[in-house]
Design an enzyme around this catalytic site. Structure first.
Site, PDB file in Angstrom:
ATOM      1  CG  ASP A  11      -1.963   1.056   1.225  1.00  0.00           C
ATOM      2  OD1 ASP A  11      -3.131   0.730   1.440  1.00  0.00           O
ATOM      3  OD2 ASP A  11      -1.621   2.237   0.980  1.00  0.00           O
ATOM      4  CG  ASP A  22      -3.097   3.696  -2.538  1.00  0.00           C
ATOM      5  OD1 ASP A  22      -4.151   3.047  -2.505  1.00  0.00           O
ATOM      6  OD2 ASP A  22      -2.597   4.265  -1.550  1.00  0.00           O
ATOM      7  CD  GLU A  23      -5.640  -1.079  -0.724  1.00  0.00           C
ATOM      8  OE1 GLU A  23      -5.406  -2.018   0.045  1.00  0.00           O
ATOM      9  OE2 GLU A  23      -6.462  -0.192  -0.490  1.00  0.00           O
TER      10      GLU A  23
HETATM   11  N1  DCP Z   1      -8.974   8.639  -1.364  1.00  0.00           N
HETATM   12  C1  DCP Z   1      -9.985   9.570  -1.584  1.00  0.00           C
HETATM   13  N2  DCP Z   1     -11.000   9.729  -0.681  1.00  0.00           N
HETATM   14  C2  DCP Z   1     -11.029   8.974   0.458  1.00  0.00           C
HETATM   15  C3  DCP Z   1     -10.007   8.019   0.700  1.00  0.00           C
HETATM   16  C4  DCP Z   1      -8.982   7.883  -0.237  1.00  0.00           C
HETATM   17  O1  DCP Z   1      -9.963  10.251  -2.606  1.00  0.00           O
HETATM   18  N3  DCP Z   1     -12.015   9.139   1.343  1.00  0.00           N
HETATM   19  C5  DCP Z   1      -7.862   8.537  -2.339  1.00  0.00           C
HETATM   20  C6  DCP Z   1      -6.717   9.441  -1.919  1.00  0.00           C
HETATM   21  C7  DCP Z   1      -5.691   8.531  -1.321  1.00  0.00           C
HETATM   22  C8  DCP Z   1      -5.924   7.245  -2.102  1.00  0.00           C
HETATM   23  O2  DCP Z   1      -7.324   7.214  -2.386  1.00  0.00           O
HETATM   24  O3  DCP Z   1      -4.367   9.052  -1.470  1.00  0.00           O
HETATM   25  C9  DCP Z   1      -5.527   6.007  -1.335  1.00  0.00           C
HETATM   26  O4  DCP Z   1      -6.305   5.895  -0.140  1.00  0.00           O
HETATM   27  P1  DCP Z   1      -5.687   5.386   1.205  1.00  0.00           P
HETATM   28  O5  DCP Z   1      -6.831   5.079   2.115  1.00  0.00           O
HETATM   29  O6  DCP Z   1      -4.694   4.296   0.939  1.00  0.00           O
HETATM   30  O7  DCP Z   1      -4.957   6.665   1.816  1.00  0.00           O
HETATM   31  P2  DCP Z   1      -3.526   7.297   1.571  1.00  0.00           P
HETATM   32  O8  DCP Z   1      -2.746   6.510   0.551  1.00  0.00           O
HETATM   33  O9  DCP Z   1      -3.684   8.747   1.269  1.00  0.00           O
HETATM   34  O10 DCP Z   1      -2.839   7.170   3.002  1.00  0.00           O
HETATM   35  P3  DCP Z   1      -2.234   5.877   3.737  1.00  0.00           P
HETATM   36  O11 DCP Z   1      -0.787   6.199   3.928  1.00  0.00           O
HETATM   37  O12 DCP Z   1      -2.969   5.804   5.033  1.00  0.00           O
HETATM   38  O13 DCP Z   1      -2.443   4.681   2.870  1.00  0.00           O
HETATM   39 CA    CA Z   2      -2.433   4.249   0.644  1.00  0.00          CA
END
Ligand code: DCP
Ligand code: CA
Length: 405
Positions: A9, A104-105
């Site tokens: 991830d 992203d995962e």
């Molecule tokens: N995303 C979004 N709205 C949300 C959740 C996520 O648009 N409510 C998008 C933005 C994030 C991406 O999806 O960058 C991936 O979601 P993640 O939950 O994996 O969150 P992040 O990658 O930002 O943070 P983490 O480091 O916790 O994985």
């Molecule tokens: Ca992520």
């Protein structure tokens, strides 16, 4: 032989892509979302912004209050799609068994793929290093004998972490964790379990199955297995998208017909561009409207012939909008479009159909230019009015959603 599953991830994905492109943003509280003055929500927050409680889904106005010094950026979806594509390509060099989840995962089954690495742990280190070298993004990786344990492990070691749960250690690893860490346990399930006095995964695991089933119904069966570290799900290659959709929440509720049509035009262009890039045509077109009171309606029609021509899909969506607005005169908060009933190019409409061929060529030419110079390089007809100053609609924009929703 025990399986070896990786869950990978990317950390703070949208933000990290922006930081990779602009190193000045590194080490700072950065938030990607819509307009902080508007009604959008946080899509991604850098780890520097998280200690004050900022998280995805939080209204931007609240994030601004919690962290006024944060740098707020609007989401740039083509950048994220590009990074995602390159990320999955790197994963493919480590194993052919990839199951991407979102942008992203991904799960990766590396059972028997250890060569030339000494261990799955070393493979994961090399993988993380490649993602960093090539994309300037950090990834967190969980290694376990099954999906659910690998996913929980990657979550626990964020950011830039690597956590391996050895075969046989699954239950001991899961036991002390809060039930909310189990994928599939949302607020409601957490509450139901809490009412039964269950707060940790270990407590859930030790309940007899019929009690879990009585409280949570059928999904309880899977959760009960996961809580015991048992998950036989295989890595599945991504299925064919069943629909493509995009929607937009406005900064202000509106009944302005021109404004709504301009936005519908933009959404149609995006969706049709995606259809064409997947070499698909759609049989069904639906629009979704959410009113100021949050009531949401969907109106759908089936086309005579499947299409990916913007003009055709847009005309249909406009008819649906006209009908819906005639039936209901309440201000609109969100507009969305979804195409479904997707068919491959081989089942296409008749050749030499002059009515559709010209717009299709035009669409393809525009796709090429937009890919090269960005989405605002060309605007046509109604979509131009989206730029006009009294119509600043951009507040919250989710990326294209592929799937069966
Ligand atoms: N995303 C979004 N709205 C949300 C959740 C996520 O648009 N409510 C998008 C933005 C994030 C991406 O999806 O960058 C991936 O979601 P993640 O939950 O994996 O969150 P992040 O990658 O930002 O943070 P983490 O480091 O916790 O994985
Ligand atoms: Ca992520």
């Amino acid at each position: 032989m025990a399986r070896c599953i990786l869950h990978i991830d990317l950390d703070a994905f949208f933000v990290s892509v922006e930081q990779a492109l602009n190193p000045e943003l590194k080490g700072k509280p950065v938030i990607v979302g819509g307009d902080p003055q508007g009604r959008g929500v946080v899509a991604s927050a850098s780890y520097e912004a998280r200690p004050v409680g900022i998280h995805a889904g939080m209204p931007l106005s609240r994030a601004r209050r919690l962290c006024p010094q944060a740098i707020f950026l609007r989401a740039n979806f083509s950048r994220y799609r590009d990074a995602s594509y390159r990320f999955v390509k790197i994963l493919g060099d480590f194993s052919p068994y990839i199951e991407p989840l979102g942008l992203d995962e991904a799960y990766l089954d590396v059972t028997g793929c250890e060569e030339p690495y000494e261990s799955p742990h070393q493979l994961a280190l090399v993988l993380k290093a490649r993602v960093y070298q090539e994309l300037k993004l950090t990834a967190s990786v969980g290694i376990a004998t099954c999906k659910v344990v690998a996913k929980i492990a990657s979550d626990l070691c964020k950011p830039d972490g690597l956590l391996e749960i050895a075969p046989g250690e699954e239950q001991a690893f899961l036991n002390p964790l809060p039930v909310a860490k189990l994928p599939g346990v949302g607020k409601k399930t957490e509450q139901s379990l809490g009412e039964m006095g269950i707060t940790t995964i270990g407590e859930l695991a030790s309940l007899p199955l019929h009690i879990v089933r009585r409280s949570l119904g059928m999904p309880g069966t899977a959760l009960h297995s996961y809580a015991r570290g048992i998950d036989t799900r295989k890595i599945e290659a991504p299925g064919e998208a069943k629909s493509i959709s995009q929607e937009l929440t406005f900064a202000r509720d509106t009944l302005n017909r021109n404004f709504l049509e301009a936005n519908l035009h933009n959404l149609c262009q995006e969706v049709c561009r995606e259809l064409r890039s997947q070499n698909k045509r759609a049989k069904c077109v639906a629009i979704r409207l959410r009113y100021a009171d949050f009531r949401t309606i969907t109106r759908q029609v089936t086309l005579k012939e499947a299409s990916h021509v913007t003009r055709v899909i847009l005309a249909t969506a406009q008819q649906l909008l006209t009908k819906a607005m005639a039936q209901q005169e309440k201000p609109i908060r969100l507009i969305g479009i979804r195409v479904s009933g997707l068919v491959g190019e081989e089942k296409q409409v008749p050749l030499f159909n002059s009515a559709t061929e010209k717009p299709e060529h035009l669409d393809r030419a525009m796709d090429t230019i937009r890919r090269k110079y960005g989405p605002t390089a060309i605007r046509t007809g109604n979509s131009m009015s989206r730029d006009s100053s009294q119509m600043s609609p951009w507040a919250e924009e989710r990326f294209l959603i592929f799937g069966s929703q």
